[in-house]
Design a protein around this motif. Structure first.
Motif, PDB file in Angstrom:
ATOM      1  N   PHE A  12       0.829  -1.201   0.000  1.00  0.00           N
ATOM      2  CA  PHE A  12       0.000   0.000   0.000  1.00  0.00           C
ATOM      3  C   PHE A  12       0.866   1.255   0.000  1.00  0.00           C
ATOM      4  CE2 PHE A  12      -1.931   3.488   2.304  1.00  0.00           C
ATOM      5  CZ  PHE A  12      -3.152   3.629   1.683  1.00  0.00           C
ATOM      6  N   PHE A  13       1.807   1.341   0.939  1.00  0.00           N
ATOM      7  CA  PHE A  13       2.582   2.563   1.081  1.00  0.00           C
ATOM      8  C   PHE A  13       3.585   2.774  -0.052  1.00  0.00           C
ATOM      9  CE2 PHE A  13       1.107   2.242   5.512  1.00  0.00           C
ATOM     10  CZ  PHE A  13       0.517   3.492   5.600  1.00  0.00           C
ATOM     11  N   ILE A  14       4.114   1.704  -0.622  1.00  0.00           N
ATOM     12  CA  ILE A  14       5.006   1.856  -1.779  1.00  0.00           C
ATOM     13  C   ILE A  14       4.235   2.428  -2.957  1.00  0.00           C
ATOM     14  CG2 ILE A  14       6.321   0.574  -3.517  1.00  0.00           C
ATOM     15  CD1 ILE A  14       7.209  -1.285  -1.180  1.00  0.00           C
ATOM     16  N   ALA A  15       3.064   1.864  -3.242  1.00  0.00           N
ATOM     17  CA  ALA A  15       2.260   2.366  -4.361  1.00  0.00           C
ATOM     18  C   ALA A  15       1.808   3.801  -4.101  1.00  0.00           C
ATOM     19  CB  ALA A  15       1.045   1.462  -4.584  1.00  0.00           C
ATOM     20  N   GLY A  22       6.093  10.906  -7.300  1.00  0.00           N
ATOM     21  CA  GLY A  22       6.265  11.179  -8.720  1.00  0.00           C
ATOM     22  C   GLY A  22       5.445  12.364  -9.190  1.00  0.00           C
ATOM     23  N   THR A  23       4.243  12.470  -8.664  1.00  0.00           N
ATOM     24  CA  THR A  23       3.371  13.572  -9.066  1.00  0.00           C
ATOM     25  C   THR A  23       3.869  14.902  -8.518  1.00  0.00           C
ATOM     26  OG1 THR A  23       1.509  12.062  -9.154  1.00  0.00           O
ATOM     27  CG2 THR A  23       0.997  14.390  -9.037  1.00  0.00           C
ATOM     28  N   LEU A  24       4.286  14.912  -7.269  1.00  0.00           N
ATOM     29  CA  LEU A  24       4.794  16.161  -6.687  1.00  0.00           C
ATOM     30  C   LEU A  24       6.072  16.619  -7.395  1.00  0.00           C
ATOM     31  CD1 LEU A  24       4.104  15.573  -2.895  1.00  0.00           C
ATOM     32  CD2 LEU A  24       2.844  17.035  -4.487  1.00  0.00           C
ATOM     33  N   LEU A  25       6.942  15.693  -7.723  1.00  0.00           N
ATOM     34  CA  LEU A  25       8.157  16.062  -8.468  1.00  0.00           C
ATOM     35  C   LEU A  25       7.828  16.534  -9.879  1.00  0.00           C
ATOM     36  CD1 LEU A  25      10.640  13.343  -7.233  1.00  0.00           C
ATOM     37  CD2 LEU A  25      10.724  15.798  -6.785  1.00  0.00           C
ATOM     38  N   ALA A  26       6.816  15.923 -10.503  1.00  0.00           N
ATOM     39  CA  ALA A  26       6.387  16.402 -11.824  1.00  0.00           C
ATOM     40  C   ALA A  26       5.829  17.810 -11.724  1.00  0.00           C
ATOM     41  CB  ALA A  26       5.349  15.464 -12.414  1.00  0.00           C
ATOM     42  N   ALA A  45      -0.369  11.690 -12.261  1.00  0.00           N
ATOM     43  CA  ALA A  45      -0.935  10.794 -11.249  1.00  0.00           C
ATOM     44  C   ALA A  45      -1.696   9.650 -11.912  1.00  0.00           C
ATOM     45  CB  ALA A  45      -1.842  11.570 -10.304  1.00  0.00           C
ATOM     46  N   SER A  46      -2.467   9.955 -12.929  1.00  0.00           N
ATOM     47  CA  SER A  46      -3.214   8.905 -13.636  1.00  0.00           C
ATOM     48  C   SER A  46      -2.276   7.950 -14.362  1.00  0.00           C
ATOM     49  CB  SER A  46      -4.181   9.531 -14.633  1.00  0.00           C
ATOM     50  OG  SER A  46      -5.138  10.301 -13.965  1.00  0.00           O
ATOM     51  N   ASN A  47      -1.221   8.480 -14.958  1.00  0.00           N
ATOM     52  CA  ASN A  47      -0.276   7.632 -15.683  1.00  0.00           C
ATOM     53  C   ASN A  47       0.586   6.785 -14.753  1.00  0.00           C
ATOM     54  OD1 ASN A  47      -1.206   8.650 -18.092  1.00  0.00           O
ATOM     55  ND2 ASN A  47       0.449  10.120 -18.326  1.00  0.00           N
ATOM     56  N   LEU A  48       0.881   7.298 -13.574  1.00  0.00           N
ATOM     57  CA  LEU A  48       1.738   6.565 -12.633  1.00  0.00           C
ATOM     58  C   LEU A  48       0.994   5.474 -11.872  1.00  0.00           C
ATOM     59  CD1 LEU A  48       4.091   9.155 -10.902  1.00  0.00           C
ATOM     60  CD2 LEU A  48       4.712   7.279 -12.407  1.00  0.00           C
ATOM     61  N   LYS A  49      -0.300   5.505 -11.891  1.00  0.00           N
ATOM     62  CA  LYS A  49      -1.084   4.570 -11.089  1.00  0.00           C
ATOM     63  C   LYS A  49      -0.717   3.114 -11.381  1.00  0.00           C
ATOM     64  CE  LYS A  49      -5.850   4.583  -9.563  1.00  0.00           C
ATOM     65  NZ  LYS A  49      -7.198   5.013  -9.910  1.00  0.00           N
ATOM     66  N   ILE A  50      -0.687   2.730 -12.633  1.00  0.00           N
ATOM     67  CA  ILE A  50      -0.372   1.339 -12.982  1.00  0.00           C
ATOM     68  C   ILE A  50       1.074   1.002 -12.651  1.00  0.00           C
ATOM     69  CG2 ILE A  50       0.165   1.834 -15.398  1.00  0.00           C
ATOM     70  CD1 ILE A  50      -1.592  -1.303 -14.066  1.00  0.00           C
ATOM     71  N   ALA A  93      -2.227   3.104  -4.649  1.00  0.00           N
ATOM     72  CA  ALA A  93      -2.070   3.926  -5.851  1.00  0.00           C
ATOM     73  C   ALA A  93      -3.318   4.766  -6.094  1.00  0.00           C
ATOM     74  CB  ALA A  93      -1.794   3.027  -7.062  1.00  0.00           C
ATOM     75  N   HIS A  94      -4.475   4.187  -5.868  1.00  0.00           N
ATOM     76  CA  HIS A  94      -5.722   4.917  -6.075  1.00  0.00           C
ATOM     77  C   HIS A  94      -5.856   6.054  -5.054  1.00  0.00           C
ATOM     78  CE1 HIS A  94      -9.751   5.609  -7.493  1.00  0.00           C
ATOM     79  NE2 HIS A  94     -10.199   5.548  -6.246  1.00  0.00           N
ATOM     80  N   MET A  95      -5.515   5.778  -3.812  1.00  0.00           N
ATOM     81  CA  MET A  95      -5.606   6.831  -2.793  1.00  0.00           C
ATOM     82  C   MET A  95      -4.606   7.951  -3.066  1.00  0.00           C
ATOM     83  SD  MET A  95      -6.516   4.911   0.757  1.00  0.00           S
ATOM     84  CE  MET A  95      -6.576   6.453   1.634  1.00  0.00           C
ATOM     85  N   GLY A  96      -3.429   7.616  -3.573  1.00  0.00           N
ATOM     86  CA  GLY A  96      -2.475   8.648  -3.959  1.00  0.00           C
ATOM     87  C   GLY A  96      -3.008   9.522  -5.071  1.00  0.00           C
ATOM     88  N   THR A  97      -3.638   8.903  -6.057  1.00  0.00           N
ATOM     89  CA  THR A  97      -4.230   9.655  -7.164  1.00  0.00           C
ATOM     90  C   THR A  97      -5.373  10.542  -6.670  1.00  0.00           C
ATOM     91  OG1 THR A  97      -3.654   7.880  -8.691  1.00  0.00           O
ATOM     92  CG2 THR A  97      -5.321   9.436  -9.430  1.00  0.00           C
ATOM     93  N   GLU A  98      -6.211   9.996  -5.811  1.00  0.00           N
ATOM     94  CA  GLU A  98      -7.314  10.782  -5.262  1.00  0.00           C
ATOM     95  C   GLU A  98      -6.812  11.951  -4.414  1.00  0.00           C
ATOM     96  OE1 GLU A  98     -10.680  10.565  -5.774  1.00  0.00           O
ATOM     97  OE2 GLU A  98     -10.166   9.117  -7.325  1.00  0.00           O
ATOM     98  N   LEU A  99      -5.738  11.736  -3.665  1.00  0.00           N
ATOM     99  CA  LEU A  99      -5.167  12.816  -2.862  1.00  0.00           C
ATOM    100  C   LEU A  99      -4.654  13.946  -3.746  1.00  0.00           C
ATOM    101  CD1 LEU A  99      -4.274  13.939  -0.105  1.00  0.00           C
ATOM    102  CD2 LEU A  99      -2.127  12.704  -0.415  1.00  0.00           C
ATOM    103  N   ILE A 100      -3.988  13.602  -4.837  1.00  0.00           N
ATOM    104  CA  ILE A 100      -3.492  14.632  -5.767  1.00  0.00           C
ATOM    105  C   ILE A 100      -4.662  15.380  -6.387  1.00  0.00           C
ATOM    106  CG2 ILE A 100      -2.320  14.968  -7.976  1.00  0.00           C
ATOM    107  CD1 ILE A 100      -0.429  14.486  -5.611  1.00  0.00           C
ATOM    108  N   GLN A 101      -5.703  14.677  -6.790  1.00  0.00           N
ATOM    109  CA  GLN A 101      -6.871  15.342  -7.373  1.00  0.00           C
ATOM    110  C   GLN A 101      -7.549  16.243  -6.328  1.00  0.00           C
ATOM    111  OE1 GLN A 101      -9.164  12.117  -8.989  1.00  0.00           O
ATOM    112  NE2 GLN A 101      -7.906  12.009 -10.849  1.00  0.00           N
TER     113      GLN A 101
END
Length: 108
Positions: A12-15, A22-26, A45-50, A93-101
């Motif tokens: 969980f935490f790695i994803a 990756g998103t914050l650095l982008a 964020a969407s591209n990094l999810k997978i 990964a999904h929670m990371g994407t949702e947090l960025i959004q």
């Protein structure tokens, strides 16, 4: 069973970290390149999810091979564990994407 929870939490935490970092650095990179960071961060964020999912479960085809070999031999427990690791990695990964959004929605 404690080992399962430890590995699942790490997945969980790695994803989550791959997507968030990756998103914050982008976003920082897009500021340096003078492009709008908001749109770029959501896209990344969407591209990094997978890829976060792949990185969290080991980066190879081994988890799929474990599932296939154990199911065909009739051993369900190792296969269920691997599926659990994949699900926890997807959740991270999904929670990371949702947090960025969410950060982009509330950040103005």
């Amino acid at each position: 069973m404690g080992d399962f929870y430890t590995k699942a939490a790490f997945s969980f935490f790695i994803a989550f970290g791959v997507v968030l970092g990756g998103t914050l650095l982008a976003g920082i990179g897009s500021v340096f390149l003078m492009t709008p960071p908001k749109e770029k961060m959501i896209q990344v964020a969407s591209n990094l999810k997978i890829w976060a999912l792949v990185a969290a479960v080991g980066g190879t085809i081994d988890p799929i091979r474990v599932i296939e070999s154990h199911l065909s031999a009739g051993y369900f427990s190792p296969a269920v564990q691997q599926i659990g690791y994949i699900l926890f990695a997807f959740l991270g990964a999904h929670m990371g994407t949702e947090l960025i959004q969410w950060m982009n929605r509330t950040g103005g």
